[in-house]
Design an enzyme around this catalytic site. Structure first.
Site, PDB file in Angstrom:
ATOM      1  N   ASP A   1      -3.376   1.281   4.612  1.00  0.00           N
ATOM      2  CA  ASP A   1      -4.513   0.368   4.532  1.00  0.00           C
ATOM      3  C   ASP A   1      -4.739  -0.067   3.093  1.00  0.00           C
ATOM      4  O   ASP A   1      -4.450   0.661   2.158  1.00  0.00           O
ATOM      5  CB  ASP A   1      -5.775   1.053   5.047  1.00  0.00           C
ATOM      6  CG  ASP A   1      -6.203   2.213   4.155  1.00  0.00           C
ATOM      7  OD1 ASP A   1      -7.033   2.006   3.250  1.00  0.00           O
ATOM      8  OD2 ASP A   1      -5.689   3.321   4.337  1.00  0.00           O
TER       9      ASP A   1
ATOM     10  N   GLY B   1      -5.481   6.184   0.270  1.00  0.00           N
ATOM     11  CA  GLY B   1      -5.136   5.231   1.322  1.00  0.00           C
ATOM     12  C   GLY B   1      -3.749   4.670   1.068  1.00  0.00           C
ATOM     13  O   GLY B   1      -2.893   5.341   0.475  1.00  0.00           O
ATOM     14  N   GLU B   2      -3.503   3.449   1.535  1.00  0.00           N
ATOM     15  CA  GLU B   2      -2.207   2.760   1.410  1.00  0.00           C
ATOM     16  C   GLU B   2      -1.114   3.376   2.281  1.00  0.00           C
ATOM     17  O   GLU B   2      -0.010   2.842   2.342  1.00  0.00           O
ATOM     18  CB  GLU B   2      -1.710   2.727  -0.047  1.00  0.00           C
ATOM     19  CG  GLU B   2      -2.638   2.059  -1.033  1.00  0.00           C
ATOM     20  CD  GLU B   2      -2.083   2.077  -2.454  1.00  0.00           C
ATOM     21  OE1 GLU B   2      -0.921   2.499  -2.655  1.00  0.00           O
ATOM     22  OE2 GLU B   2      -2.815   1.668  -3.371  1.00  0.00           O
ATOM     23  N   GLY B   3      -1.376   4.523   2.920  1.00  0.00           N
ATOM     24  CA  GLY B   3      -0.318   5.284   3.576  1.00  0.00           C
ATOM     25  C   GLY B   3       0.248   6.362   2.684  1.00  0.00           C
ATOM     26  O   GLY B   3       1.236   7.017   3.032  1.00  0.00           O
TER      27      GLY B   3
END
Length: 356
Positions: free
Chosen positions: A172, A314-316
């Site tokens: 995300d 976040g971001e994975g």
């Protein structure tokens, strides 16, 4: 509001699970001595329907980007403009997820679902709108937008699986996105705002109070639609969260394992499980986020995180950090010798007699 229909999710293969558990008993180690790595290997074999499993050859991270109107009301430490700027950073390989994925052997794709800026056509093909509504006072999306976003996520999962992806990670990017995520978690678990609100990007006490108030106001609206996953996404989600939910549900329909990241992806996963019951059996939790609401996500989905490194980016990123351990878990079953192969004596079945 008519819900979106997903095909029934088939569970991972039970026979492959049994075979993998039995194979672990024959490998050159004491039974159970590799702990969680053994459990992960059994899960991978069951997802692939074969033992030993195939080594992963195309792990893929898809970062869903979107802005949220609530970010304009002081709930984040960063301005909303950062979302669009970070999309460009992902595309040039400069973000944390790019670095972590490269080390873990995964590739990264970024998708603009609702960034409040113009982005290149290659990432904006599925874009639903510019910024979702401010959920403390209005719906995040229209009914049509919510449906389009979920369908976009479903289509993206199909594209990746059809393109050869054998393991997926959803990431995300969106300033303010922990606010709608916390609302979704509270709505689906019955928790109060103060229990789910976190520091997100590192907000101070004043911003924390504003964020708590925004979650409280949005939650009043969310609790009226908790029984309808699409209505919940429309009311307090966002195009990025809706697309993630569709992506995670469809990955399970396509029998493709997924490593979940932290709070935002976890909130989408809770909705995905409602859209496609049983999808959670195709997921593992990559890590435990320091965001308070993430603990409720893990409990709700019955998942135990692989790592706990105090991450909250976040971001994975947390899922990507766990990926090497998942690769190890698979390779243990494929590459490690059995007692018979190696000519090593197995566990003795003799028991010493008790002295009289």
């Amino acid at each position: 509001m008519t819900s979106i229909e997903f095909p029934a999710v088939q569970p991972p293969d039970v026979e492959a699970r049994r075979e993998a558990a039995a194979r672990h008993e024959r490998l050159t180690k004491p039974a159970g001595s590799l702990g969680r790595l053994e459990e992960l290997g059994v899960w991978i074999a069951s997802c692939q329907g074969k033992c030993p499993p195939r080594p992963f050859t195309r792990s893929r991270v898809v970062v869903f980007a979107g802005d949220h109107g609530v970010a304009r009301h002081g709930v984040s430490a960063f301005p909303p403009e950062v979302t669009g700027q970070m999309v460009a950073n992902f595309m040039t390989g400069g973000a944390a997820i790019n670095v972590l994925s490269a080390v873990a052997g995964a590739t990264v794709r970024v998708v603009d679902m609702a960034v409040d800026a113009d982005t290149p056509e290659q990432v904006s093909r599925y874009k639903v709108r510019r910024s979702s509504g401010s959920i403390d006072r209005e719906d995040a999306l229209t009914e049509d937008e919510a449906r389009r976003a979920v369908e976009a996520g479903r289509a993206i999962a199909d594209e990746e699986v059809d393109g050869g992806a054998d393991l997926l990670i959803a990431g995300d990017m969106g300033i303010g996105n922990t606010t709608p995520s916390a609302v979704i978690v509270a709505a689906l678990t019955g928790e109060e705002p103060v229990a789910v609100v976190g520091r997100g990007t590192g907000i101070d006490d004043a911003a924390w109070m504003r964020k708590t108030a925004a979650i409280r106001d949005a939650l009043r609206r969310a609790r009226k639609v908790t029984g309808d996953p699409l209505a919940l996404l429309r009311t307090v989600g966002g195009a990025d969260l809706a697309a993630m939910a569709g992506f995670l549900a469809q990955a399970a329909v396509r029998r493709t394992p997924v490593v979940l990241d932290g709070l935002v992806v976890g909130a989408a996963a809770m909705v995905a499980e409602d859209l496609a019951p049983g999808a959670r059996h195709w997921w593992v939790a990559g890590h435990r986020s320091v965001e308070p609401a993430h603990g409720f996500v893990l409990g709700h989905l019955g998942l135990t995180p692989i790592i706990d490194l105090n991450m909250r980016l976040g971001e994975g990123s947390g899922a990507a950090a766990a990926l090497p351990l998942i690769t190890m878990a698979a390779r243990i079953l494929t590459d490690m010798a059995t007692f018979g192969d190696a000519g090593v004596s197995g566990r003795s079945e003799d028991t010493a007699s008790t002295p009289s």
